[in-house]
Design an enzyme around this catalytic site. Structure first.
Site, PDB file in Angstrom:
ATOM      1  N   SER A 102       0.792  -1.238   0.000  1.00 16.11           N
ATOM      2  CA  SER A 102       0.000   0.000   0.000  1.00 16.11           C
ATOM      3  C   SER A 102       0.822   1.285   0.000  1.00 16.11           C
ATOM      4  O   SER A 102       0.246   2.375  -0.053  1.00 16.11           O
ATOM      5  CB  SER A 102      -0.943   0.010   1.201  1.00 16.11           C
ATOM      6  OG  SER A 102      -2.007  -0.894   1.002  1.00 16.11           O
ATOM      7  N   LYS A 265       3.434   6.568   5.155  1.00 17.77           N
ATOM      8  CA  LYS A 265       2.492   5.623   4.537  1.00 17.77           C
ATOM      9  C   LYS A 265       3.006   4.218   4.765  1.00 17.77           C
ATOM     10  O   LYS A 265       4.176   3.924   4.525  1.00 17.77           O
ATOM     11  CB  LYS A 265       2.347   5.893   3.033  1.00 17.77           C
ATOM     12  CG  LYS A 265       1.325   4.984   2.368  1.00 17.77           C
ATOM     13  CD  LYS A 265      -0.085   5.327   2.801  1.00 17.77           C
ATOM     14  CE  LYS A 265      -1.067   4.179   2.539  1.00 17.77           C
ATOM     15  NZ  LYS A 265      -0.919   3.073   3.497  1.00 17.77           N
ATOM     16  N   THR A 266       2.108   3.355   5.211  1.00 13.98           N
ATOM     17  CA  THR A 266       2.463   1.981   5.520  1.00 13.98           C
ATOM     18  C   THR A 266       2.030   1.032   4.405  1.00 13.98           C
ATOM     19  O   THR A 266       1.259   1.393   3.515  1.00 13.98           O
ATOM     20  CB  THR A 266       1.794   1.536   6.827  1.00 13.98           C
ATOM     21  OG1 THR A 266       0.367   1.682   6.679  1.00 13.98           O
ATOM     22  CG2 THR A 266       2.259   2.385   7.999  1.00 13.98           C
ATOM     23  N   GLY A 267       2.518  -0.207   4.499  1.00 12.36           N
ATOM     24  CA  GLY A 267       2.107  -1.264   3.583  1.00 12.36           C
ATOM     25  C   GLY A 267       2.171  -2.605   4.284  1.00 12.36           C
ATOM     26  O   GLY A 267       3.009  -2.814   5.160  1.00 12.36           O
TER      27      GLY A 267
END
Length: 318
Positions: A102, A265-267
């Site tokens: 993501s 922003k993470t994933g």
């Protein structure tokens, strides 16, 4: 607009191996007077300062500490850090490919702001979607009217990592290839997006689809969140959304101590992939862009969020 951080930091993990490793590793690099600098510049990034002898030594100690963390957790870790004003840099597996998951949503939102940012009617205009567009069990978007504005899509995608919203952003851009083209336009040559959610999260080892490198992600976040590489409005809007991200609690956010501000922003993906990338602002210090990407070779590997918090502590301590 800025994220409140004083009451959100989770306690240090009581996981014996990783916690003990973090303390040992922090002591190992505690004598650093300058941040570890990269021994070589990376291909798609701004120029970085030539490392001094002490910085090269610090780079080795920080690399050794991350290697120790890899061995203890069975997680392959990629890290690139850029200190903004001095353009010093540190990298560990910086040019290796990792699944993006993501993290791509920052690029998708940035591309859309660059393309349509000053069209107020567009950003406020409701766009229809259907139950067939919903990824997973729920979405932050309004399923009573089955419409969402581009503003709402970007907000849900970046603040909550909403997969439905991420796909709708891709639809507005014309598909995943638009994210690849946007990254190329900024100078990142090893970032590619091939599929939407949820396929983007498969993270099969050796599959180059939907991958990037820590070098590319750090470079792109530096350009988008600080350097106005896609325009001043793009930087302002991404900061507005990402400073209020809600998904970093156990990752980079957990490795920081107040006071600070974080836009990230993470994933999260298969094979235990956990990612986080963003910019850290601390009073009296230069901004730090940090990209931490991980992968494993095991389909049943757990999602180890603590690894990212541990790496953050190591880099910030440097």
């Amino acid at each position: 607009m800025h994220r409140q951080v004083t009451d959100r930091l989770p306690a240090m993990t009581d996981r014996p191996t990783s916690s003990q490793l973090s303390r040992r590793s922090l002591l190992a690099i505690g004598g650093l007077t300058t941040a570890g600098a990269a021994a070589t510049a990376f291909s798609s990034a701004p120029a970085v300062a030539a490392p001094s002898a002490s910085a090269v030594g610090g780079h080795r100690r920080l690399s050794d500490a991350i290697a120790e963390l890899e061995q203890a957790t069975s997680v392959t870790i990629g890290v690139t850090a850029i200190w903004h004003d001095s353009r010093r840099a540190f990298r560990y597996r910086g040019d290796q490919r990792f699944p993006m998951c993501s993290v791509f949503k920052t690029l998708a939102a940035g591309a859309l702001v660059q393309a349509r940012g000053y069209d107020e009617a567009y950003w406020a205009g409701p766009i229809p979607f259907t139950s067939a567009d919903v990824v997973g069990d729920s979405t932050k978007l309004d399923t009573t009217t089955w419409t969402a504005t581009p503003e709402q899509m970007a907000d849900a995608a970046l603040r909550f990592s909403d997969n439905t919203a991420g796909n709708l952003l891709l639809r507005e851009l014309g598909g995943p290839q638009a994210v690849t083209a946007f990254a190329r336009s900024l100078g990142a040559t090893r970032t590619r997006l091939d599929r939407p959610e949820p396929e983007v999260n498969e993270a099969t080892p050796g599959d180059e689809r939907d991958t990037s490198t820590p070098d590319d992600i750090a470079f792109l976040f530096q350009k988008l969140l600080i350097d106005q590489g896609a325009g001043a409005l793009t930087t302002a809007r991404l900061q507005e959304w990402m400073l209020r991200n809600t998904t970093s609690g156990k990752r980079i956010l957990a490795g920081l101590t107040s006071p600070f501000e974080l836009a990230d922003k993470t994933g999260l993906g298969g094979y235990g992939v956990v990612n986080d990338a963003g910019v850290i602002w601390r009073p009296g210090e230069e901004a730090l862009t940090l990209a931490i990407l991980t992968r494993t070779d095991r389909a049943d590997a757990p999602s180890n969020h603590d690894v990212l918090a541990d790496v953050t502590r190591l880099v910030v301590a440097a």
